[in-house]
Scaffold this active site. Sequence first.
Site, PDB file in Angstrom:
ATOM      1  N   ARG A  58      11.493  -5.838   4.482  1.00  0.00           N
ATOM      2  CA  ARG A  58      11.246  -4.396   4.302  1.00  0.00           C
ATOM      3  C   ARG A  58      12.250  -3.537   5.080  1.00  0.00           C
ATOM      4  O   ARG A  58      12.594  -3.821   6.220  1.00  0.00           O
ATOM      5  CB  ARG A  58       9.843  -4.038   4.784  1.00  0.00           C
ATOM      6  CG  ARG A  58       9.645  -2.536   4.831  1.00  0.00           C
ATOM      7  CD  ARG A  58       8.253  -2.079   5.007  1.00  0.00           C
ATOM      8  NE  ARG A  58       7.537  -2.774   6.052  1.00  0.00           N
ATOM      9  CZ  ARG A  58       6.220  -2.745   6.174  1.00  0.00           C
ATOM     10  NH1 ARG A  58       5.498  -2.087   5.297  1.00  0.00           N
ATOM     11  NH2 ARG A  58       5.622  -3.377   7.147  1.00  0.00           N
ATOM     12  N   ARG A  66      11.086  -1.840  10.776  1.00  0.00           N
ATOM     13  CA  ARG A  66      10.032  -1.405  11.689  1.00  0.00           C
ATOM     14  C   ARG A  66       9.909  -2.334  12.889  1.00  0.00           C
ATOM     15  O   ARG A  66      10.021  -3.548  12.758  1.00  0.00           O
ATOM     16  CB  ARG A  66       8.690  -1.339  10.945  1.00  0.00           C
ATOM     17  CG  ARG A  66       8.399   0.039  10.417  1.00  0.00           C
ATOM     18  CD  ARG A  66       7.247   0.103   9.485  1.00  0.00           C
ATOM     19  NE  ARG A  66       6.036  -0.575   9.932  1.00  0.00           N
ATOM     20  CZ  ARG A  66       4.906  -0.598   9.238  1.00  0.00           C
ATOM     21  NH1 ARG A  66       4.842   0.046   8.067  1.00  0.00           N
ATOM     22  NH2 ARG A  66       3.847  -1.224   9.668  1.00  0.00           N
ATOM     23  N   ARG A 107      -9.940   1.358   8.918  1.00  0.00           N
ATOM     24  CA  ARG A 107      -9.418   0.022   9.177  1.00  0.00           C
ATOM     25  C   ARG A 107     -10.415  -0.839   9.931  1.00  0.00           C
ATOM     26  O   ARG A 107     -10.108  -1.951  10.319  1.00  0.00           O
ATOM     27  CB  ARG A 107      -8.173   0.186  10.034  1.00  0.00           C
ATOM     28  CG  ARG A 107      -6.998  -0.608   9.534  1.00  0.00           C
ATOM     29  CD  ARG A 107      -5.830  -0.219  10.408  1.00  0.00           C
ATOM     30  NE  ARG A 107      -4.707  -1.021  10.139  1.00  0.00           N
ATOM     31  CZ  ARG A 107      -3.667  -0.625   9.408  1.00  0.00           C
ATOM     32  NH1 ARG A 107      -3.653   0.545   8.844  1.00  0.00           N
ATOM     33  NH2 ARG A 107      -2.649  -1.422   9.272  1.00  0.00           N
ATOM     34  N   ARG A 134      -0.988  -8.806  13.335  1.00  0.00           N
ATOM     35  CA  ARG A 134      -1.518  -7.781  12.418  1.00  0.00           C
ATOM     36  C   ARG A 134      -2.381  -8.417  11.329  1.00  0.00           C
ATOM     37  O   ARG A 134      -3.399  -7.866  10.930  1.00  0.00           O
ATOM     38  CB  ARG A 134      -0.368  -6.978  11.791  1.00  0.00           C
ATOM     39  CG  ARG A 134       0.232  -5.965  12.771  1.00  0.00           C
ATOM     40  CD  ARG A 134       1.604  -5.478  12.354  1.00  0.00           C
ATOM     41  NE  ARG A 134       1.627  -4.873  11.040  1.00  0.00           N
ATOM     42  CZ  ARG A 134       2.737  -4.725  10.314  1.00  0.00           C
ATOM     43  NH1 ARG A 134       3.904  -5.131  10.783  1.00  0.00           N
ATOM     44  NH2 ARG A 134       2.671  -4.165   9.132  1.00  0.00           N
ATOM     45  N   LYS A 166       0.836  -1.211   0.000  1.00  0.00           N
ATOM     46  CA  LYS A 166       0.000   0.000   0.000  1.00  0.00           C
ATOM     47  C   LYS A 166       0.875   1.268   0.000  1.00  0.00           C
ATOM     48  O   LYS A 166       0.664   2.161  -0.799  1.00  0.00           O
ATOM     49  CB  LYS A 166      -0.945   0.024   1.221  1.00  0.00           C
ATOM     50  CG  LYS A 166      -1.898  -1.153   1.291  1.00  0.00           C
ATOM     51  CD  LYS A 166      -2.850  -1.055   2.472  1.00  0.00           C
ATOM     52  CE  LYS A 166      -2.170  -1.111   3.823  1.00  0.00           C
ATOM     53  NZ  LYS A 166      -1.467  -2.379   4.127  1.00  0.00           N
TER      54      LYS A 166
HETATM   55  P1  AP5 Z   1       4.761  -1.669   1.792  1.00  0.00           P
HETATM   56  O1  AP5 Z   1       4.433  -0.773   0.647  1.00  0.00           O
HETATM   57  O2  AP5 Z   1       5.572  -1.116   2.918  1.00  0.00           O
HETATM   58  O3  AP5 Z   1       3.445  -2.408   2.311  1.00  0.00           O
HETATM   59  P2  AP5 Z   1       2.173  -1.852   3.114  1.00  0.00           P
HETATM   60  O4  AP5 Z   1       0.962  -2.493   2.524  1.00  0.00           O
HETATM   61  O5  AP5 Z   1       2.209  -0.353   3.163  1.00  0.00           O
HETATM   62  O6  AP5 Z   1       2.472  -2.515   4.499  1.00  0.00           O
HETATM   63  P3  AP5 Z   1       2.345  -1.974   5.991  1.00  0.00           P
HETATM   64  O7  AP5 Z   1       2.966  -3.028   6.848  1.00  0.00           O
HETATM   65  O8  AP5 Z   1       2.881  -0.572   6.114  1.00  0.00           O
HETATM   66  O9  AP5 Z   1       0.822  -1.967   6.175  1.00  0.00           O
HETATM   67  P4  AP5 Z   1       0.095  -1.935   7.496  1.00  0.00           P
HETATM   68  O10 AP5 Z   1      -1.286  -1.609   7.037  1.00  0.00           O
HETATM   69  O11 AP5 Z   1       0.230  -3.130   8.334  1.00  0.00           O
HETATM   70  O12 AP5 Z   1       0.875  -0.806   8.326  1.00  0.00           O
HETATM   71  P5  AP5 Z   1       0.514   0.687   8.765  1.00  0.00           P
HETATM   72  O13 AP5 Z   1       1.746   1.456   8.758  1.00  0.00           O
HETATM   73  O14 AP5 Z   1      -0.679   1.189   8.008  1.00  0.00           O
HETATM   74  O15 AP5 Z   1       5.535  -2.951   1.164  1.00  0.00           O
HETATM   75  C1  AP5 Z   1       6.020  -3.980   1.997  1.00  0.00           C
HETATM   76  C2  AP5 Z   1       7.375  -4.479   1.442  1.00  0.00           C
HETATM   77  O16 AP5 Z   1       7.146  -5.109   0.182  1.00  0.00           O
HETATM   78  C3  AP5 Z   1       8.413  -3.370   1.184  1.00  0.00           C
HETATM   79  O17 AP5 Z   1       9.683  -3.839   1.542  1.00  0.00           O
HETATM   80  C4  AP5 Z   1       8.331  -3.121  -0.327  1.00  0.00           C
HETATM   81  O18 AP5 Z   1       9.583  -2.709  -0.859  1.00  0.00           O
HETATM   82  C5  AP5 Z   1       7.944  -4.509  -0.832  1.00  0.00           C
HETATM   83  N1  AP5 Z   1       7.101  -4.452  -2.029  1.00  0.00           N
HETATM   84  C6  AP5 Z   1       6.059  -3.606  -2.270  1.00  0.00           C
HETATM   85  N2  AP5 Z   1       5.517  -3.877  -3.464  1.00  0.00           N
HETATM   86  C7  AP5 Z   1       6.222  -4.937  -3.981  1.00  0.00           C
HETATM   87  C8  AP5 Z   1       6.124  -5.684  -5.197  1.00  0.00           C
HETATM   88  N3  AP5 Z   1       5.179  -5.409  -6.134  1.00  0.00           N
HETATM   89  N4  AP5 Z   1       7.001  -6.707  -5.380  1.00  0.00           N
HETATM   90  C9  AP5 Z   1       7.941  -6.996  -4.445  1.00  0.00           C
HETATM   91  N5  AP5 Z   1       8.076  -6.310  -3.275  1.00  0.00           N
HETATM   92  C10 AP5 Z   1       7.226  -5.294  -3.050  1.00  0.00           C
HETATM   93  O19 AP5 Z   1      -0.007   0.449  10.266  1.00  0.00           O
HETATM   94  C11 AP5 Z   1       0.870   0.062  11.290  1.00  0.00           C
HETATM   95  C12 AP5 Z   1       0.129   0.038  12.608  1.00  0.00           C
HETATM   96  O20 AP5 Z   1      -0.377   1.360  12.918  1.00  0.00           O
HETATM   97  C13 AP5 Z   1      -1.107  -0.859  12.679  1.00  0.00           C
HETATM   98  O21 AP5 Z   1      -0.760  -2.204  12.980  1.00  0.00           O
HETATM   99  C14 AP5 Z   1      -1.912  -0.192  13.802  1.00  0.00           C
HETATM  100  O22 AP5 Z   1      -1.385  -0.517  15.064  1.00  0.00           O
HETATM  101  C15 AP5 Z   1      -1.648   1.295  13.563  1.00  0.00           C
HETATM  102  N6  AP5 Z   1      -2.667   1.896  12.678  1.00  0.00           N
HETATM  103  C16 AP5 Z   1      -2.458   2.421  11.444  1.00  0.00           C
HETATM  104  N7  AP5 Z   1      -3.613   2.878  10.932  1.00  0.00           N
HETATM  105  C17 AP5 Z   1      -4.571   2.626  11.858  1.00  0.00           C
HETATM  106  C18 AP5 Z   1      -5.972   2.843  11.896  1.00  0.00           C
HETATM  107  N8  AP5 Z   1      -6.643   3.392  10.861  1.00  0.00           N
HETATM  108  N9  AP5 Z   1      -6.647   2.442  13.002  1.00  0.00           N
HETATM  109  C19 AP5 Z   1      -6.007   1.919  14.051  1.00  0.00           C
HETATM  110  N10 AP5 Z   1      -4.678   1.647  14.078  1.00  0.00           N
HETATM  111  C20 AP5 Z   1      -3.973   2.009  12.977  1.00  0.00           C
END
Ligand code: AP5
Length: 219
Positions: free
Chosen positions: A127, A161, A88, A172, A13
């Site tokens: 990552r 991270r 979410r 997660r 994402k």
């Molecule tokens: P990346 O682009 O980093 O993936 P992502 O989908 O953004 O993954 P996240 O882990 O950031 O998502 P998340 O939703 O768990 O975390 P968030 O920060 O929102 O890609 C991943 C890896 O793959 C990278 O190394 C990249 O290079 C590689 N890659 C990408 N595309 C590729 C491809 N096509 N081919 C090969 N490799 C590829 O949330 C974190 C925490 O914050 C949550 O757990 C929660 O505690 C809190 N939080 C956030 N938002 C909320 C909310 N709305 N409500 C409550 N808690 C929240």
Amino acid sequence: MRIVLVGPPGAGKGTQAAYLAKNLAIPHISTGDLFRANISQGTPLGQKAQEYMRAGQLVPDEVTIGMAKDRMQQEDAAGGFLLDGFPRNLAQAEALDAILKADGQRLDGVLDLEVPEDEVVKRIAGRRMCRKDSGHIFHVIYNPPKTEGVCDACGGELYQREDDSEDTVRKRLEVYHSETEPIIDYYKAQGLVVTISALGKVGEVTERAMAALERESAS
Ligand code: AP5
């Protein structure tokens, strides 16, 4: 355009949002990045969020919704935005509808990134994130930096991270299935969802996503 990006942790994402937001000329709003910025600045909001993020749980809605609303109401988001990681759960989705409705706005589409779980685990394990700019995302195998530990784009330090440990990732994913997946049906009922495969090279996924969003906005 007002778009929501949804998909499991590690689906890509953040990676896609950086390109899509640029192509569409709208800001990328990531609640995960907003929480991490608050944590690194040591704010009370960051301190509260950190305990939940460490455990792989959702930060409570009363904290998250207010933070997301404030960001969406900033000037640069007046013409649209790409939401990543928000909403979410169903309560957040309903709150978002109410926030938009109060301003006479609505969502234009929900882009659902589909990736098998074994791929997600590999993506998260490798990552590396840039400390200076959370939009600079690397992978030790799929997208390695030219110099280990250093961001190609800005020279920032790359780090792993805290919530990317195996146990936390498992939690997660569990939370994604129980809390977040139901919002896909919620938005399907509004005819807003376009699902694409997030497998393949980053550029290929971006092309697929842009084509899907264009189809959605034309329909
Ligand atoms: P990346 O682009 O980093 O993936 P992502 O989908 O953004 O993954 P996240 O882990 O950031 O998502 P998340 O939703 O768990 O975390 P968030 O920060 O929102 O890609 C991943 C890896 O793959 C990278 O190394 C990249 O290079 C590689 N890659 C990408 N595309 C590729 C491809 N096509 N081919 C090969 N490799 C590829 O949330 C974190 C925490 O914050 C949550 O757990 C929660 O505690 C809190 N939080 C956030 N938002 C909320 C909310 N709305 N409500 C409550 N808690 C929240």
